[in-house]
Design a protein around this motif. Structure first.
Motif, mmCIF file in Angstrom:
data_model
loop_
_atom_site.group_PDB
_atom_site.id
_atom_site.type_symbol
_atom_site.label_atom_id
_atom_site.label_comp_id
_atom_site.label_asym_id
_atom_site.label_seq_id
_atom_site.Cartn_x
_atom_site.Cartn_y
_atom_site.Cartn_z
ATOM 1 N N SER A 79 0.799 -0.964 0.064
ATOM 2 C CA SER A 79 0.100 0.018 -0.086
ATOM 3 C C SER A 79 0.917 1.316 -0.100
ATOM 4 O O SER A 79 2.258 1.234 0.460
ATOM 5 N N ALA A 80 0.293 2.309 -0.452
ATOM 6 C CA ALA A 80 0.975 3.457 -0.498
ATOM 7 C C ALA A 80 0.217 4.855 -0.355
ATOM 8 O O ALA A 80 -0.998 4.473 -0.772
ATOM 9 N N SER A 81 0.707 5.951 0.406
ATOM 10 C CA SER A 81 -0.289 6.980 0.434
ATOM 11 C C SER A 81 0.534 8.266 0.082
ATOM 12 O O SER A 81 1.765 8.259 0.229
ATOM 13 N N PHE A 82 0.030 8.748 -0.957
ATOM 14 C CA PHE A 82 0.847 9.947 -1.535
ATOM 15 C C PHE A 82 -0.214 11.243 -2.078
ATOM 16 O O PHE A 82 -1.408 10.874 -2.071
ATOM 17 N N GLU A 83 0.509 12.118 -2.618
ATOM 18 C CA GLU A 83 -0.594 13.277 -2.875
ATOM 19 C C GLU A 83 -0.493 13.169 -4.353
ATOM 20 O O GLU A 83 0.810 13.389 -5.005
ATOM 21 N N ALA A 84 -1.409 13.695 -5.248
ATOM 22 C CA ALA A 84 -1.333 13.917 -6.482
ATOM 23 C C ALA A 84 -2.319 14.692 -6.946
ATOM 24 O O ALA A 84 -3.457 14.712 -6.375
ATOM 25 N N ASN A 85 -2.052 15.984 -7.813
ATOM 26 C CA ASN A 85 -2.773 17.038 -8.000
ATOM 27 C C ASN A 85 -3.665 17.483 -6.912
ATOM 28 O O ASN A 85 -4.795 17.947 -6.891
ATOM 29 N N GLY A 86 -2.944 17.485 -5.728
ATOM 30 C CA GLY A 86 -3.432 18.262 -4.667
ATOM 31 C C GLY A 86 -4.420 17.456 -3.694
ATOM 32 O O GLY A 86 -5.076 17.950 -3.041
ATOM 33 N N ARG A 87 -4.420 16.091 -4.104
ATOM 34 C CA ARG A 87 -5.396 15.447 -3.179
ATOM 35 C C ARG A 87 -4.547 14.131 -2.703
ATOM 36 O O ARG A 87 -3.716 13.578 -3.126
ATOM 37 N N LYS A 88 -5.065 13.755 -1.611
ATOM 38 C CA LYS A 88 -4.545 12.475 -0.711
ATOM 39 C C LYS A 88 -5.073 11.340 -1.466
ATOM 40 O O LYS A 88 -6.365 11.056 -1.729
ATOM 41 N N ILE A 89 -4.187 10.334 -2.033
ATOM 42 C CA ILE A 89 -4.593 9.091 -2.602
ATOM 43 C C ILE A 89 -3.804 7.723 -1.845
ATOM 44 O O ILE A 89 -2.832 7.820 -1.397
ATOM 45 N N HIS A 90 -4.842 7.116 -1.545
ATOM 46 C CA HIS A 90 -4.257 5.956 -0.825
ATOM 47 C C HIS A 90 -4.526 4.666 -1.771
ATOM 48 O O HIS A 90 -5.464 4.333 -2.232
ATOM 49 N N LEU A 91 -3.535 4.215 -1.889
ATOM 50 C CA LEU A 91 -3.321 3.215 -3.001
ATOM 51 C C LEU A 91 -3.240 1.763 -2.308
ATOM 52 O O LEU A 91 -2.156 1.350 -1.588
ATOM 53 N N ILE A 92 -4.007 0.939 -2.741
ATOM 54 C CA ILE A 92 -3.780 -0.655 -2.109
ATOM 55 C C ILE A 92 -3.682 -1.722 -3.290
ATOM 56 O O ILE A 92 -4.556 -1.642 -4.330
ATOM 57 N N ASP A 93 -2.805 -2.499 -3.149
ATOM 58 C CA ASP A 93 -2.680 -3.542 -4.131
ATOM 59 C C ASP A 93 -3.149 -4.898 -3.721
ATOM 60 O O ASP A 93 -2.953 -5.524 -2.542
ATOM 61 N N LEU A 94 -4.305 -5.170 -4.621
ATOM 62 C CA LEU A 94 -4.956 -6.311 -4.174
ATOM 63 C C LEU A 94 -3.861 -7.712 -4.922
ATOM 64 O O LEU A 94 -3.018 -7.472 -5.904
ATOM 65 N N PRO A 95 -4.021 -8.800 -4.191
ATOM 66 C CA PRO A 95 -3.454 -9.661 -4.751
ATOM 67 C C PRO A 95 -3.627 -10.207 -6.247
ATOM 68 O O PRO A 95 -4.882 -9.963 -6.694
ATOM 69 N N GLY A 96 -2.725 -10.470 -6.967
ATOM 70 C CA GLY A 96 -2.819 -10.956 -8.346
ATOM 71 C C GLY A 96 -3.708 -12.270 -8.587
ATOM 72 O O GLY A 96 -3.357 -13.380 -7.959
#
Lengths: 84, 745
Positions: free
Chosen positions: B66-83
């Protein structure tokens, strides 16, 4: 029609039937239901034999992926050889 | 169905492209789904960069990124689901992915699709769309598809699926901005038309309508919680997990009738009907939007596979790769391990003793710290370089794609012991550490395979047993160190085959499992991902050293020094316990209280055997050398220069001669005392019997916990414990008594 397991490396064939036990759609036993089709092997698909070396599993090309498959299962999949 | 994000968040401010203008926008949670090998990891790495966090999904050992970052001024929380290949609940990965999507309802799903395997990837996409969540497709490895001469009608795909399709090349970071823009756009602007629904054929749709009607009428709370259309399909398919979770039963005659009708009409079972329907859709779509060239080039991966998977060359290449891995592991780590030993036993101990003296601690605290904690943990710490080096090479083999080939090559041999090639991977990991190996049995699909594999894993000699071998081999077989060590590993493998044959005919009768597995293309794993995964694997060992082994070192020290004022270690609690069990080991050639005590403490973790022996024999060793202690600056200088030397040696070792020489070199001073003591109490024959006993007797306490966690019962660990004790005793007995009969020892 012949079993998939009898193709020689380099031969292409279309899958005609997947003969499995009654009561389970796609796999050999309950645990493998669905798995064969999920991974891309289904009736109507053309596959290419990449490796068929004696007693071990066989290796197929399905689209651009390589699928290793137990020989026993490969013998239950019936295919029609592609005429070149 | 109200799955439209605007209704979930009614206060979303509409329109305007640049996020900055609006200031605060609600954070987005994005779930990344896709087939294994579709490039999901690369895409996530490219999006998240260094902010990536790796962990496990709660309760299972499926990796979660998982990762949290900002893109275009908004917070994005990214979750990787298992393949996964589908959302049917056959594997742990599928269950994890599906539970997350159904329960957490992410704002947008990013579906990573490999254009070169479009049909199979669309099969998953179609199932994702059944969930009714907003979805954007990342059409990945797009450059490769173009290179291969594929023509993809992206507009057509968007129209037919009712979603945005963004071409991406994750490896080159192209298309990522467009992807994020499409994702935020979709989250902020709920689709003007209702989410497009892909329709299957009429029979299925009308049956589903009946089921949906039943759910909405009789179970309104379920209609709230789950996407109704999806739930209807799952209910029709008789999905056991969902039926259990929801408590749905076909109590409505209309429902059973609708499903029965469907089965009759298609003359097949319901799962096949549904799978066929989804596949037909995927195949139809692929035909519409993808044009492939007639001729196809043979790829590098196929060329390599022709050699690596060759009928005659496959196994020799595999054995060669294994040998090289072990060789490199030891060559790289040995100098660093030696350096760590030197530091902990030399300056480390002196400083600790000095510090305690400075604090006016009583004598016994000094002994506890130096002889107990530092000797115990120190003797284990030296294996950190070995473990990490081995995990690094295993990670490399996994990441490069070779591990899957190893499973292919070994499938035939594994079949003879009732397992298939996939079980070979946990076994191989077992050489590093049995604990991650037990967890790796997760990748096997059924309990039979998992249990049988887990029972055999402890026979793979793990890194923790190595210290014992090294000390004993150093003391008795220094001239043939490599060969003797090799023989121990081979012994373990041989017994695993034997036990596999026995188990196959007793505990695990029945049909042998089938092997089906995708072989990923070969690639060079990135350095960063190598580091992340090496750390993830090696961490277990560090935690073990920091907790269990520390605790046991302290406990052993107390057992060795209690009752209070005991002078002879023989009279301590541990000594007495050792004496009590010593007769059991008498026929094996090591019926001394010292050996027995060490073996008892080794039940917790086998590394401790050496630590305990060190503590028992430490007095004798100390008497042998007494020199003026160096000063602090001398110490520091020594540590520094020796580290530089060690690093240089591990680098040069890799390129130097390819004989297993590094194991026999450098008798380190600190162990000299222990070695002399061992030479007094063991013969070469009893030493070898002892080594084999250590190889085979009970897996460590952490393995016990891992097995309990994996299977939810103590049963399998109980079986492992019982058979291993019997096996260890028998083997050591046969070797020792047999050896004496033929005049050895």
């Amino acid at each position: 029609m012949s079993p998939l397991g009898l193709l020689s490396p380099g031969e292409k064939a279309e899958i005609m039937a997947i003969n499995t036990k009654k009561g389970c759609g796609l796999g050999i036993n309950k645990d493998q239901c669905g798995h064969i089709e999920d991974i891309g092997l289904r009736v109507g698909k053309t596959v290419e034999m990449l490796n068929n070396g004696g007693g071990g599993p066989i290796l197929l090309r399905v689209d651009e992926s390589r699928i290793a498959l137990a020989r026993g299962m490969a013998m239950r999949i019936m295919v029609e050889r592609e005429v070149l | 169905m109200s799955l439209n994000p605007a209704q979930k968040y009614p206060d979303t401010i509409p329109a305007i492209d640049t996020g900055k203008v609006m200031g605060l926008k609600r954070p987005l949670t994005l779930a990344v789904a896709g087939n294994p090998n579709a490039g999901k990891s690369t895409l996530i790495n490219a999006l998240a960069g260094t902010r990536l966090q790796v962990g496990n999904w709660p309760g299972v050992t499926v990796e979660k990124k998982s990762a949290s970052f900002e893109a275009n001024g908004r917070k994005i929380h990214l979750i990787d689901l298992p393949g996964t290949y589908s959302l049917s609940p056959y594997t742990q990965e599928e269950i994890v992915a599906r539970d997350y999507l159904v329960q957490e309802k992410p704002d947008v799903i990013i579906d990573v699709v490999d254009v070169t395997n479009l049909e199979r990837n669309l099969y998953l996409t179609i199932q994702l769309l059944e969930l009714g969540l907003p979805l954007v497709m990342a059409l990945n490895v797009y450059d490769e598809a173009l290179q291969k001469g594929y023509v993809v009608d992206i507009k057509g795909m968007e129209k037919m699926l009712g979603i945005r399709v963004i071409p991406t090349v994750a490896t080159k970071k192209t298309g990522l901005d467009e992807l994020l823009a499409a994702v935020t756009e979709l989250a902020d602007h709920p689709l003007p038309r209702s989410l497009k629904i892909l329709r299957y054929d009429q029979d299925i749709e009308s049956a589903a309508a009946v089921v949906a009607g039943h759910i909405q009428a009789d179970h309104p709370q379920l209609a709230e919680k789950y996407p109704v259309r999806w739930l209807s399909f799952k209910f029709m398919e008789g999905d056991e997990q969902i039926i259990e979770e929801t408590g749905l039963t076909p109590d409505d005659a209309a429902v059973t009738q609708a499903v029965d009708h469907l089965i009759k009409a298609h003359d097949s079972d319901i799962e096949s009907i549904m799978a066929d329907a989804r596949y037909s859709l995927a195949a139809g779509l692929t035909q519409e939007v993808l044009k492939k060239p007639e001729l196809r080039k043979i790829e590098l991966t196929e060329k390599i596979d022709r050699i690596v998977l060759n009928r005659w060359l496959g196994i020799p290449i595999f054995l060669g790769a294994m040998w090289l891995m072990f060789k490199l592991t030891f060559d790289v780590s040995k100098p660093l391990a030696d350096w760590l030993t030197a530091v902990t036993t030399g300056p480390g101990k002196r400083w600790a003793a000095a510090l305690i003296a400075l604090l006016h601690g009583p004598d016994w605290t000094a002994s506890l710290v130096t002889d107990g904690i530092m000797a115990g943990v120190g003797s284990v710490l030296v294996f950190v370089p070995v473990i990490f080096a081995m995990m690094f090479f295993i990670t490399f083999l996994e990441g490069s794609g070779y591990m899957a080939r190893a499973a292919f090559v070994m499938d035939r041999a594994m079949h003879s012991i009732g397992l298939h090639g996939k079980s070979f991977i946990p076994m191989l990991l077992g050489f590093g550490c049995n604990v991650p190996a037990i967890y790796a049995t997760r990748t096997l699909e059924n309990t039979r395979d998992k249990a049988l594999t887990a029972l055999l894993v402890p026979l793979m000699s793990c890194g923790a047993r190595l210290p014992v071998y090294i000390v004993f081999i150093g003391a008795f077989f220094a001239a043939h160190a490599g060969t003797v060590l090799w023989s121990v590993y081979v012994f373990g493998i041989g017994l695993a085959i034997l036990m596999g044959l026995i188990f196959k005919r007793t505990l695990f009768r029945g049909e042998a499992p089938m092997f089906i597995m995708e072989l990923p293309p070969y690639r060079m794993p990135s350095f960063r991902s190598l580091m992340i995964h090496t750390w993830e694997k090696g961490k277990h060992f560090l935690i073990k050293a920091g907790t269990y082994i520390l605790a046991v070192s302290v406990l052993v020290w107390f057992l060795l020094n209690l009752p209070w004022g005991v002078t002879q270690k023989q009279d301590s609690y541990l000594g007495r316990l050792g004496q009590a069990v010593a007769p059991i080991f008498k026929p094996l050639g090591f019926g001394t209280w010292e050996a027995s005590s060490a073996l008892i403490s080794g039940l917790v973790a086998k590394e401790i055997v050496v630590g305990t022996m060190g503590e028992i024999y430490v007095k004798r060793a100390e008497e042998e050398k007494k020199a003026a202690p160096p000063t602090l600056t001398e110490d520091l200088k020594e540590i520094g220069t020796s580290l530089v030397m060690a690093l240089r040696n591990s680098a040069t070792n890799v390129f130097s001669s390819f004989a297993p020489s590094s194991l026999s070199t450098a008798e380190d001073e600190s162990r000299a005392g222990l070695k002399t003591a061992i030479q007094h109490t063991f013969t070469p024959l009893s030493a070898y019997a002892f080594i084999l006993f250590v190889l085979l007797y009970m897996p460590c306490a952490v393995v016990a916990i891992a097995m309990r966690q994996e299977f939810g019962t103590w049963k399998w660990f109980g079986i492992a414990f019982g058979y291993q004790m019997v096996l260890a005793w028998t083997v050591a007995f046969v070797v020792y008594q047999g050896g004496r009969l033929v005049g050895l020892g």
